[in-house]
Every structure is written in structure tokens, then in C-alpha cells.
Scaffold this active site. Structure first.
Site, PDB file in Angstrom:
ATOM      1  N   CYS A  27       3.627  -2.899   4.267  1.00  0.00           N
ATOM      2  CA  CYS A  27       4.503  -2.647   3.130  1.00  0.00           C
ATOM      3  C   CYS A  27       4.196  -1.316   2.448  1.00  0.00           C
ATOM      4  O   CYS A  27       3.161  -0.713   2.667  1.00  0.00           O
ATOM      5  CB  CYS A  27       4.378  -3.781   2.113  1.00  0.00           C
ATOM      6  N   HIS A  36       6.194  -3.000  -3.212  1.00  0.00           N
ATOM      7  CA  HIS A  36       5.647  -3.927  -4.206  1.00  0.00           C
ATOM      8  C   HIS A  36       4.432  -3.332  -4.901  1.00  0.00           C
ATOM      9  O   HIS A  36       3.979  -2.227  -4.583  1.00  0.00           O
ATOM     10  CB  HIS A  36       5.299  -5.268  -3.554  1.00  0.00           C
TER      11      HIS A  36
END
Length: 433
Positions: A158, A150
């Protein structure tokens, strides 16, 4: 005139601003428009120069230590070609796989990104789910989920990119999925799987797992085709199927496997060459374990600290020298370490016990910061824990087809108790000093 009364009512109820906000969401900067943005023409040109197209299948490779994400595209002959490398803005945790919810670990392994995993309405500009946990992770009862690639440059497990980068990567993945690719394979590695890196990390508690990842990497390197990934016997297998045509069961023993003979031979030759090089390097290259405060980022983002999550943790990792004869352990900082706070691994010190015995601050999968710091700062006190002892407590057990689920649960408690007792003993010893 017919709209005057309704608008007056909206204004009185305070809804005019809400309507305006919704209208603004439909302009060129809206979430839906972001998700449909085209691939930049410069990147399309790179694809064409490499002999591919924007509609062709995509493959992604990520490397944590180097903080890089690569995009590969398939050519007409079915082989993949490297198109572009994106510096990673932020990743969190340590080198090693993700094992549990909340460990801040960026997962390592082979994952699949299907159309339903794209999130055009992400709060992090745009995102897509990498597919953790996969069959291998589930076979090891690993927990957690919603691991994304992202934007926004903030990571809690992440792969974090800049907004501009994720817009481009998202468009590339979307284009391939919209043009017939069932799922985009994402290969996530702790570092580039070179002989040099394998030699340096040869005593890391994760090395057995990393050798599996290297096998998958080798399959891709020798063929430049997407490796077919399977799981049986709680381990990865590549470009292989059960000889009897049965389905591979992740937690069950592997049946006799049938491989592509040409690919298998090429992989064996590469492995032999790499192993010879690793053995040669091991004569002069000292084995180390890298300990991060909380992940890292690509050096190109060093001047943009204000944009990233936990900037205070972005210091170079500490190198823990791991001796093969288990006689001494030392730590060599690269760069200036950050001030110690809340038992941070960045403040790791040399840890020595009685002669011939050493505790190395290496907690294996999903390293716990407090445990790392407690071990690392242990004073010179009597003890009976060697490098091998500590590694053995954190090593993944060899799968046993005959073992029952009840027996596995029974065995798990003593192991945790041993680790907890060890860490408590070291902390108690430190307090007595």
C-alpha cells in the site's frame, strides 16, 4: 431515579465499560469525525492561490522511488495545477508493477477512486482503495486487491502516509467526490518519468511497461488534463477511442483508434525530444537496476524509524549495473547495506559466470527475494545464462490475438519451469563451492 436499576444491571453484566467505550467513539476523535474533518485552511489557501477550489476535481500522482504523492486540482479552464506534494511514509516491494497476491508490490499504472472506495472506518486511521486490479491488470491475470492509500505508516503493498497526511488527502478526495467528480484518477509511477530516469533504467526488465506509463505521463504533461485511459491489446492507450465507436476490449487486439490530433502531436513532439535526450545520456549514463530489501520511504522520515513497518529493511537500494554488451555485472551500494538475513536482496554481490556471460539479479515483475539473492550470490561456475537470457524469461509476452486461452496455459508452465530450473542450478552450484 428511573435510571438507577438499569445502570445496576449494566454494571453487574460488565457492560458499563462497553457503553462508555461506545460513547467515547462519538467524540471529536471518532472514526466518523475523522472522515468528516475539513481540509486544513492552509491547503485550501494553496488551492485558491493556484486558481482552483476545494470543491474542484482532484488528480493524484505517486512516485515510488522518490516516495512522493502529489495532489493536483482542476482550474476553471479544465487544466490541472499542482497544489501540494506529500512525502510518502512507507512503500513496500520493488520498482515494478504488482502481479500477484502477497508479492508486497505497490502497483503501478492508472487507477480510479470512486466514492464507494473511501473507507471512513479504516483500522489505518483513514483510507481509500486505489482500484487495483484495473482493466490492464486483469488482462494480464494479475491477482490481489485491497491496495489502499492509508495512514499508520505500515505497508504490505500500500501507499502509506502519516495519520495527519491521510486525514488531509482523504478530505480533499472526499470533497471532490461530494461535489460531482465521478472518480479521482490516480497515476502510480516507479519514478518520475524523466529522460534521465528512463536512460538509467533502460535495461530494466520492466522498461517496456514503463514506456507505456511514460506515454500516459506525457499526455498529462503536455495537456495538463486528465488523460482518458483505455486498454486494448493488453496495453494502455490514452486519449483515444475506437474509430468505429466500438468498445475497447482489454485482451483483444486494438482496433483502428481515433485520437485528439492536437494532443497526439504534442505527445509525439515531447517523445521525440525525450528520446533524443535519452540517446544522448545513454552515451555516458550507465544502465542500472535498483534492488530494494523491501521498498522505501521519503528521506524526511529517516528520524522516525520506530513508526514504520519493517524498519530493518529501510536501507538504500543496491544499484545493479547492467551492461548492454552482457559482459559484466557489478553492484554499487549506496550507503551501508543491512546485515544479510534470510537471503535478503540487500546482500546482493557481483555475479559472474563464464567469459561473456552474466547473470544479473533481476527477477522482473514482482521480484522474489530468494530468487534475487540466489542469483546475486552465485559463485564463479560454468553457466550459459546471459543478461538477455534472464530478461527474456521474465519479459511479458507480446499479445497474440490468435492465441487461444488453452495455448496460453500450455506456454505458461515451461516458462516457470525454466525460471525455477535456472534458480535451482545456481543455488546447487553455490552449495558445491
Amino acid at each position: 431515579m428511573t435510571l438507577r436499576r438499569p445502570l445496576q444491571l449494566l454494571a453487574r453484566s460488565g457492560l458499563i465499560s462497553a457503553v462508555a467505550a461506545l460513547a467515547a467513539c462519538e467524540d471529536g476523535s471518532s472514526l466518523s469525525q475523522r472522515a468528516m474533518a475539513p481540509i486544513p485552511s492552509e491547503t485550501v489557501a494553496l488551492m485558491e492561490q493556484a486558481g482552483s477550489t476545494k470543491e474542484a476535481p482532484t488528480l493524484i500522482r505517486a512516485f515510488k522511488k522518490e516516495a512522493e504523492l502529489e495532489v493536483w486540482k482542476m482550474r476553471s479552464d479544465g487544466r490541472y495545477v499542482h497544489v501540494k506534494t506529500y512525502p510518502m511514509c512507507r512503500w513496500s516491494g520493488q520498482l515494478g508493477p504488482k502481479t500477484r497476491e502477497g508479492d508486497r508490490q505497490v502497483p503501478e499504472g492508472f487507477y480510479s477512486i470512486a466514492p464507494g472506495q473511501l473507507n471512513p472506518n479504516s483500522s489505518y486511521y483513514l483510507s481509500f482503495n486505489v482500484g487495483y486490479p484495473n482493466a490492464y491488470d486483469r488482462a494480464w491475470n494479475r491477482t490481489g486487491g485491497t491496495i489502499m492509500v492509508h495512514g499508520v505508516c505500515s505497508s504490505m503493498g500500500c501507499f502509506s502516509m502519516t495519520d495527519r497526511q491521510i486525514a488531509e488527502i482523504y478530505a480533499i478526495v472526499r470533497s471532490s467526490l461530494n461535489n460531482g467528480q465521478n472518480a479521482v484518477q490516480m497515476q502510480s509511477y516507479p519514478f518520475r518519468m524523466t529522460a534521465e530516469n528512463m536512460a538509467r533504467h533502460r535495461l530494466d526488465p520492466n522498461i517496456a511497461f514503463w514506456k507505456q506509463l511514460k506515454e500516459g505521463n506525457d499526455h498529462f504533461e503536455v495537456s495538463k488534463r486528465e488523460p482518458a485511459v483505455g486498454v486494448c491489446g493488453k496495453r494502455y492507450v490514452f486519449d483515444a477511442v475506437a474509430a468505429n465507436g466500438a468498445r475497447l476490449e482489454p485482451a483483444a487486439a486494438c482496433p483502428p483508434l481515433k485520437e485528439d490530433p492536437q494532443v497526439a502531436q504534442a505527445v509525439r513532439e515531447k517523445e521525440a525530444q525525450d528520446n533524443a535526450r535519452i540517446a544522448e545520456l545513454s552515451e555516458t549514463v550507465k544502465p542500472v537496476r535498483l534492488v530494494y530489501q523491501d521498498g522505501g520511504q521519503h528521506p524526511s522520515f529517516a528520524s522516525r524509524v520506530a513508526e514504520v513497518s519493517r524498519p530493518e529493511a529501510l536501507v538504500p537500494p543496491m544499484e545493479v549495473a547492467m551492461e548492454e554488451n552482457a559482459t559484466t555485472a557489478s553492484i554499487k551500494p549506496h550507503g551501508k547495506p543491512a546485515p544479510r538475513d534470510s537471503a535478503s536482496p540487500g546482500a546482493v554481490k557481483t555475479a559472474k559466470l563464464n567469459p561473456g556471460k552474466t547473470v544479473v539479479p533481476a527477477t522482473g515483475k514482482g521480484a522474489d527475494a530468494d530468487a534475487v539473492a540466489a542469483l546475486a550470490s552465485a559463485p564463479e561456475v560454468p553457466g550459459k545464462v546471459s543478461v538477455r537470457d534472464w530478461q527474456s524469461l521474465h519479459k511479458e509476452p507480446e499479445p497474440s490475438p490468435a492465441a487461444s486461452t488453452g495455448q496460453k496455459k500450455k506456454d505458461a508452465a515451461p516458462k516457470s519451469a525454466q525460471i525455477g530450473s535456472l534458480e535451482k542450478a545456481l543455488r546447487d552450484a553455490q552449495l558445491k563451492k
